[in-house]
Design a protein around this motif. Structure first.
Motif, short mmCIF file in Angstrom:
data_model
loop_
_atom_site.label_atom_id
_atom_site.label_comp_id
_atom_site.label_asym_id
_atom_site.label_seq_id
_atom_site.Cartn_x
_atom_site.Cartn_y
_atom_site.Cartn_z
N CYS A 135 -29.61 10.02 45.80
CA CYS A 135 -30.01 9.83 44.39
C CYS A 135 -30.31 11.16 43.71
O CYS A 135 -30.06 11.34 42.51
CB CYS A 135 -31.23 8.92 44.33
SG CYS A 135 -30.90 7.20 44.79
N ALA A 136 -30.86 12.12 44.47
CA ALA A 136 -31.13 13.44 43.90
C ALA A 136 -29.83 14.12 43.49
O ALA A 136 -29.74 14.74 42.42
CB ALA A 136 -31.89 14.29 44.91
N TRP A 137 -28.80 14.02 44.36
CA TRP A 137 -27.50 14.59 43.99
C TRP A 137 -26.91 13.85 42.78
O TRP A 137 -26.29 14.45 41.90
CB TRP A 137 -26.53 14.53 45.17
CG TRP A 137 -26.79 15.60 46.18
CD1 TRP A 137 -27.41 15.45 47.39
CD2 TRP A 137 -26.43 16.96 46.07
NE1 TRP A 137 -27.47 16.65 48.06
CE2 TRP A 137 -26.87 17.61 47.25
CE3 TRP A 137 -25.79 17.73 45.10
CZ2 TRP A 137 -26.69 18.97 47.49
CZ3 TRP A 137 -25.61 19.09 45.34
CH2 TRP A 137 -26.06 19.70 46.51
N GLY A 138 -27.12 12.55 42.72
CA GLY A 138 -26.65 11.79 41.55
C GLY A 138 -27.36 12.21 40.27
O GLY A 138 -26.75 12.30 39.19
N SER A 139 -28.68 12.47 40.39
CA SER A 139 -29.43 12.92 39.21
C SER A 139 -28.96 14.30 38.76
O SER A 139 -28.93 14.60 37.56
CB SER A 139 -30.92 12.94 39.52
OG SER A 139 -31.22 13.90 40.53
N LEU A 140 -28.56 15.15 39.73
CA LEU A 140 -28.01 16.46 39.36
C LEU A 140 -26.73 16.29 38.54
O LEU A 140 -26.55 16.96 37.50
CB LEU A 140 -27.72 17.27 40.63
CG LEU A 140 -26.99 18.60 40.41
CD1 LEU A 140 -27.85 19.56 39.58
CD2 LEU A 140 -26.64 19.24 41.75
N ALA A 141 -25.86 15.40 38.99
CA ALA A 141 -24.63 15.15 38.24
C ALA A 141 -24.93 14.55 36.87
O ALA A 141 -24.28 14.90 35.86
CB ALA A 141 -23.73 14.21 39.05
N LEU A 142 -25.93 13.66 36.81
CA LEU A 142 -26.30 13.07 35.52
C LEU A 142 -26.90 14.12 34.57
O LEU A 142 -26.66 14.08 33.35
CB LEU A 142 -27.29 11.93 35.74
CG LEU A 142 -26.71 10.66 36.39
CD1 LEU A 142 -27.85 9.69 36.72
CD2 LEU A 142 -25.70 10.00 35.47
N GLY A 143 -27.68 15.03 35.14
CA GLY A 143 -28.26 16.09 34.30
C GLY A 143 -27.19 16.97 33.67
O GLY A 143 -27.27 17.32 32.48
N LEU A 144 -26.18 17.32 34.48
CA LEU A 144 -25.10 18.14 33.94
C LEU A 144 -24.29 17.37 32.90
O LEU A 144 -23.87 17.92 31.88
CB LEU A 144 -24.20 18.61 35.08
CG LEU A 144 -23.12 19.63 34.69
CD1 LEU A 144 -23.76 20.88 34.10
CD2 LEU A 144 -22.26 20.00 35.89
#
Length: 213
Positions: free
Chosen positions: A67-76
């Motif tokens: 989920c943290a990696w997903g949030s990184l992608a969502l942030g970008l």
């Protein structure tokens, strides 16, 4: 695969970076789900959901990391979307500024034309006023000249009447004596003086007309 390399709104420019993040999210089913479920949210909302996941002790570390990696992608992705909105706002402001500038130029041009028109009208009115004053002065001069001519005619007529009335007056002079003769001479002299003055005034008016021409 949650992230697609051909998607320009994702914010990533390199395919190997997209593949790496997809691999990290795919280690747990929660990773791709977290990305796809929150793809339209703002970063503040994504961060709140990620915090709730990290504080959930029932989830495994693999799920939290995915989920943290997903949030990184969502942030970008969110940053990319905000950049596009900012570009649109800047373009809109530029278009509005150009439109405002064009309107000001048009207004300035109209004001210049209106000012020039008013100046021409003012000059025309001043010219017409000068012509009117000149004509008025000419009429006034003609009026004075006619008045003097009328006075001259009246004086000449009076002189003629006086001459006619004095033709049989020799006997009257002898009857009334020297006083009557003296008064008559005085009247004749006054009439002659008035005629001379009238002629002089008329001649002066003609000279002024000649100088004005």
């Amino acid at each position: 695969m949650a992230l697609r390399p051909e998607d320009p709104s994702g914010g990533f420019q390199h395919g190997n970076v997209v593949a790496f993040i997809n691999e990290k999210m795919a280690r747990h089913i929660k990773g791709p789900e977290f990305y796809l479920e929150n793809i339209t949210l703002s970063w503040a909302e994504v961060e709140d959901k990620l915090r709730a996941i990290l504080e959930n002790s029932a989830l495994t570390s693999e799920a939290k990391e995915a989920c943290a990696w997903g949030s990184l992608a969502l942030g970008l992705r969110y940053a990319r979307r905000q950049g596009q909105l900012h570009t649109c706002r800047v373009q809109w402001l530029q278009d509005f500024t150009n439109l405002h500038k064009s309107a000001l130029q048009t207004l300035a041009s109209n004001m210049n034309e209106l000012t020039a028109k008013h100046e021409m009208e003012r000059r025309e009115a001043a010219y017409q006023l000068q012509l009117t004053l000149a004509k008025l002065a000419e009429v006034q001069q003609e009026k004075e000249l006619l008045r003097w001519k009328l006075l001259q005619a009246e004086m000449a007529s009076s002189w003629q009447r006086q001459q006619v009335s004095q033709e049989p007056g020799l006997a009257t002079t002898s009857v009334f004596g020297a006083n009557g003769a003296g008064e008559e001479k005085t009247r004749r002299r006054l009439l002659l003086l008035l005629l001379l003055l009238t002629a002089a005034v008329e001649e002066g008016g003609k000279q002024k007309d000649a100088e004005g021409v």
